[in-house]
Scaffold this motif. Structure first.
Motif, PDB file in Angstrom:
ATOM      1  N   ALA A  74       0.817  -1.298  -0.058  1.00  0.00           N
ATOM      2  CA  ALA A  74       0.012   0.106  -0.002  1.00  0.00           C
ATOM      3  C   ALA A  74       1.027   1.301  -0.049  1.00  0.00           C
ATOM      4  O   ALA A  74       2.057   1.182   0.229  1.00  0.00           O
ATOM      5  CB  ALA A  74      -0.832   0.071   1.349  1.00  0.00           C
ATOM      6  N   LEU A  94       1.431   5.115  -7.133  1.00  0.00           N
ATOM      7  CA  LEU A  94       0.895   4.127  -7.270  1.00  0.00           C
ATOM      8  C   LEU A  94       0.088   4.231  -8.663  1.00  0.00           C
ATOM      9  O   LEU A  94      -0.238   3.277  -9.706  1.00  0.00           O
ATOM     10  CB  LEU A  94      -0.294   3.938  -6.404  1.00  0.00           C
ATOM     11  CG  LEU A  94      -1.732   2.946  -6.487  1.00  0.00           C
ATOM     12  CD1 LEU A  94      -0.926   1.601  -6.530  1.00  0.00           C
ATOM     13  CD2 LEU A  94      -2.391   3.028  -5.175  1.00  0.00           C
ATOM     14  N   GLY A 260      -9.304  -5.807   5.599  1.00  0.00           N
ATOM     15  CA  GLY A 260      -8.172  -6.661   5.698  1.00  0.00           C
ATOM     16  C   GLY A 260      -8.474  -7.990   5.091  1.00  0.00           C
ATOM     17  O   GLY A 260      -7.407  -8.726   5.204  1.00  0.00           O
ATOM     18  N   SER A 280      -2.471   2.102   3.599  1.00  0.00           N
ATOM     19  CA  SER A 280      -1.175   1.951   4.562  1.00  0.00           C
ATOM     20  C   SER A 280      -1.779   2.085   6.066  1.00  0.00           C
ATOM     21  O   SER A 280      -1.036   1.685   6.894  1.00  0.00           O
ATOM     22  CB  SER A 280      -0.268   3.250   4.183  1.00  0.00           C
ATOM     23  OG  SER A 280      -0.985   4.346   4.162  1.00  0.00           O
ATOM     24  N   ASP A 332      -9.701  -7.034  13.630  1.00  0.00           N
ATOM     25  CA  ASP A 332     -10.547  -6.351  12.743  1.00  0.00           C
ATOM     26  C   ASP A 332     -11.639  -7.394  12.408  1.00  0.00           C
ATOM     27  O   ASP A 332     -12.737  -7.117  11.932  1.00  0.00           O
ATOM     28  CB  ASP A 332     -10.153  -6.172  11.339  1.00  0.00           C
ATOM     29  CG  ASP A 332      -9.190  -7.131  10.615  1.00  0.00           C
ATOM     30  OD1 ASP A 332      -8.240  -7.819  11.260  1.00  0.00           O
ATOM     31  OD2 ASP A 332      -9.430  -7.046   9.417  1.00  0.00           O
TER      32      ASP A 332
HETATM   33  N1  LIG Z   1      -3.809   0.786  -2.597  1.00  0.00           N
HETATM   34  C1  LIG Z   1      -3.485   1.519  -1.721  1.00  0.00           C
HETATM   35  O1  LIG Z   1      -2.148   1.735  -1.672  1.00  0.00           O
HETATM   36  C2  LIG Z   1      -4.228   2.483  -0.944  1.00  0.00           C
HETATM   37  C3  LIG Z   1      -5.570   2.150  -0.741  1.00  0.00           C
HETATM   38  C4  LIG Z   1      -6.416   2.887   0.106  1.00  0.00           C
HETATM   39  C5  LIG Z   1      -5.622   4.233   1.068  1.00  0.00           C
HETATM   40  N2  LIG Z   1      -4.573   4.472   0.485  1.00  0.00           N
HETATM   41  C6  LIG Z   1      -3.688   5.346   1.434  1.00  0.00           C
HETATM   42  O2  LIG Z   1      -3.785   4.847   2.676  1.00  0.00           O
HETATM   43  C7  LIG Z   1      -3.817   5.892   3.514  1.00  0.00           C
HETATM   44  C8  LIG Z   1      -4.823   5.580   4.593  1.00  0.00           C
HETATM   45  O3  LIG Z   1      -6.131   5.878   4.154  1.00  0.00           O
HETATM   46  P1  LIG Z   1      -7.562   5.268   4.838  1.00  0.00           P
HETATM   47  O4  LIG Z   1      -7.240   5.280   6.223  1.00  0.00           O
HETATM   48  O5  LIG Z   1      -8.561   5.907   4.096  1.00  0.00           O
HETATM   49  O6  LIG Z   1      -7.628   3.650   4.377  1.00  0.00           O
HETATM   50  P2  LIG Z   1      -6.958   2.149   4.888  1.00  0.00           P
HETATM   51  O7  LIG Z   1      -7.534   1.277   4.064  1.00  0.00           O
HETATM   52  O8  LIG Z   1      -5.608   2.416   5.224  1.00  0.00           O
HETATM   53  O9  LIG Z   1      -7.718   2.158   6.411  1.00  0.00           O
HETATM   54  C9  LIG Z   1      -9.025   2.193   6.580  1.00  0.00           C
HETATM   55  C10 LIG Z   1      -9.468   1.747   7.804  1.00  0.00           C
HETATM   56  O10 LIG Z   1      -9.298   0.220   7.683  1.00  0.00           O
HETATM   57  C11 LIG Z   1      -8.390  -0.345   8.631  1.00  0.00           C
HETATM   58  N3  LIG Z   1      -7.677  -1.192   8.199  1.00  0.00           N
HETATM   59  C12 LIG Z   1      -7.324  -1.266   6.647  1.00  0.00           C
HETATM   60  N4  LIG Z   1      -6.450  -2.260   6.249  1.00  0.00           N
HETATM   61  C13 LIG Z   1      -6.575  -3.105   7.440  1.00  0.00           C
HETATM   62  C14 LIG Z   1      -5.999  -4.427   7.642  1.00  0.00           C
HETATM   63  N5  LIG Z   1      -5.228  -5.077   6.860  1.00  0.00           N
HETATM   64  N6  LIG Z   1      -6.083  -4.772   8.841  1.00  0.00           N
HETATM   65  C15 LIG Z   1      -6.724  -4.239   9.953  1.00  0.00           C
HETATM   66  N7  LIG Z   1      -7.592  -3.134   9.685  1.00  0.00           N
HETATM   67  C16 LIG Z   1      -7.351  -2.659   8.532  1.00  0.00           C
HETATM   68  C17 LIG Z   1      -7.487   0.870   9.132  1.00  0.00           C
HETATM   69  O11 LIG Z   1      -7.062   0.561  10.305  1.00  0.00           O
HETATM   70  C18 LIG Z   1      -8.595   1.983   9.016  1.00  0.00           C
HETATM   71  O12 LIG Z   1      -9.367   2.076  10.243  1.00  0.00           O
HETATM   72  C19 LIG Z   1      -4.001   7.196   2.811  1.00  0.00           C
HETATM   73  O13 LIG Z   1      -2.882   7.757   2.698  1.00  0.00           O
HETATM   74  C20 LIG Z   1      -4.712   6.461   1.788  1.00  0.00           C
HETATM   75  O14 LIG Z   1      -4.366   7.255   0.340  1.00  0.00           O
HETATM   76  C21 LIG Z   1      -3.784   3.706  -0.181  1.00  0.00           C
END
Ligand SMILES: NC(=O)c1ccc[n+]([C@@H]2O[C@H](COP(=O)([O-])OP(=O)(O)OC[C@H]3O[C@@H](n4cnc5c(N)ncnc54)[C@H](O)[C@@H]3O)[C@@H](O)[C@H]2O)c1
Ligand SMILES: CC(C)[C@H](C(=O)O)[C@@H](O)C(=O)O
Ligand SMILES: [Mg+2]
Length: 357
Positions: A74, A94, A260, A280, A332
């Protein structure tokens, strides 16, 4: 027995933590099935900006092009999320990767493991048996059109653009996939308002007669957002534009229990990239609690789609299923009934999956 070169691109935040587990699973599969997998690593996102000033250095792109497949984590960092004026951003890496590698089709399977029926906030009787495959267009739309500011910065614009060709190539992939499943295709747009959506609908209608065995339904995206929660089982294959697909699949992750759990495959003209749909997640980075199953299931997609290794891919999915059946959960996907000793961190969950491989 095959020899394959896999590029590991962990990126930022929990991308680092979950991709390490995904790689271990690939290693175990290679050992079990007698394949030789070689690996290299490349930088993307915030870590790449810190090291080189560039969110996708040429060296990383070169390595991607030369690999047989990429396992990606990510990108993203709160520093940029909270600074709209930042000109260099992790997400640019990305998007450039997707564009440069021609990854126009993002497959996002919404697979609900029966054991996780209770992990969702949706009622089990609505959810049971839900199984959806999203085709999200990934290299067009408002993401890649001209964008900017005018009127001394007081007005901003982003242009959404689709060509007939771009719609047709993703649509054909979705039709083909529907043929191998329950033969239902739902095309999602906003054709009552948006011109790119009218072109989208026109293209789907034009090619639909070539797939007479597939039942096609057109939906407006606002209705889809509602129906996904109301009646997820009505969907089989869904095809939609880049932005709608991004939003609807985060919503649909709740059908599978958690962000997740959702893996994806980004494919098109060259090397395929396999990535969780989550970001991330800096709220949990460094705590060792991230769910690695999305990365593990992305590795399963990699084995199946890029390497044609069906049995290997199924072995991974089956191992995940066994671990869930044994009652193990990351935080989660745990619920009130999960005993404390069954709630595992990232590495421990990976280790449990490995025991079943
Ligand atoms: N493909 C990618 O690289 C990608 C996708 C989405 C967001 N982002 C970036 O990530 C950063 C955070 O964004 P966000 O908070 O909106 O989205 P996020 O997907 O990172 O998190 C959203 C929620 O889901 C939970 N979560 C996500 N993946 C998890 C896992 N594997 N296990 C447990 N809990 C999990 C997080 O703790 C958070 O509460 C931003 O900078 C955004 O631009 C990147
Ligand atoms: C980080 C962002 C650019 C990305 C997207 O919008 O495509 C993410 O949300 C995803 O789903 O992969
Ligand atoms: Mg997203």
């Amino acid at each position: 027995m095959a020899t394959k070169h896999i590029l590991i691109v962990p990126g930022d935040g929990i991308g680092q933590e979950v991709t390490a587990v995904g790689k271990k699973v690939l290693d175990k599969i290679a050992a079990k099935f007698g394949h030789t997998f070689t690996y290299d690593e490349a930088l993307i996102g915030h870590v790449a900006i810190e090291a080189t000033g560039n969110p996708l250095p040429d060296e990383s792109l070169e390595k991607m092009r030369k690999s047989d497949a990429v396992l990606f984590g990510a990108v993203g960092h709160p520093k940029y999320d909270n600074d709209p004026s930042a000109k260099v951003r992790p997400e640019q890496g990305l998007l450039k990767m997707r564009k440069e590698l021609g990854l126009y089709a993002n497959l996002r399977p919404i697979k609900l493991f029966d054991e996780l029926l209770g992990a969702s906030s949706i009622k089990p009787e609505i959810l049971k048996g839900a199984d959806i495959l999203f085709f999200r267009e990934l290299t067009g739309d408002i993401y890649f059109g001209e964008k900017g500011r005018k009127n001394d910065g007081d007005t901003a614009y982003d242009i959404a653009e689709y060509s007939r060709y771009e719609v047709e190539r993703i649509a054909r992939k979705a039709f083909e996939a529907a043929r191998t499943r329950r033969k239902k295709l739902c095309s999602v747009d906003k054709a009552n308002v948006i011109e790119t959506s009218r072109l989208w609908r026109e293209v789907i209608q034009k090619i639909a007669p070539e797939y007479p065995d597939v039942e096609v339904e057109h939906q407006f995206v606002d209705a889809t957002a509602m129906l996904l929660i109301k009646d997820p089982r009505r969907f089989d294959v869904v095809v939609t534009a880049n932005l709608f697909g991004d939003i609807l699949t985060d919503e649909a992750s709740q059908i599978a229990g958690s962000m997740g759990m959702l893996a994806s495959a980004s494919v098109g003209d060259g090397t395929g990239v396999y990535e969780p749909i989550h970001g991330s997640a800096h709220d949990i980075t460094g705590k060792g609690v991230a769910n690695p199953l999305a990365s593990i299931l992305s590795a399963a997609l990699l084995l199946d789609i890029s390497f044609g290794m069906k049995a290997e891919s199924e072995a991974v999915i089956n191992a995940v299923d066994q671990v869930l059946k044994a009652g193990f959960r990351t935080r989660d996907i745990a619920d009130q009934q999960t005993p404390a000793d069954k709630i595992l961190g990232t590495e421990a969950m990976g280790a449990e999956v490995m025991k079943h491989l």
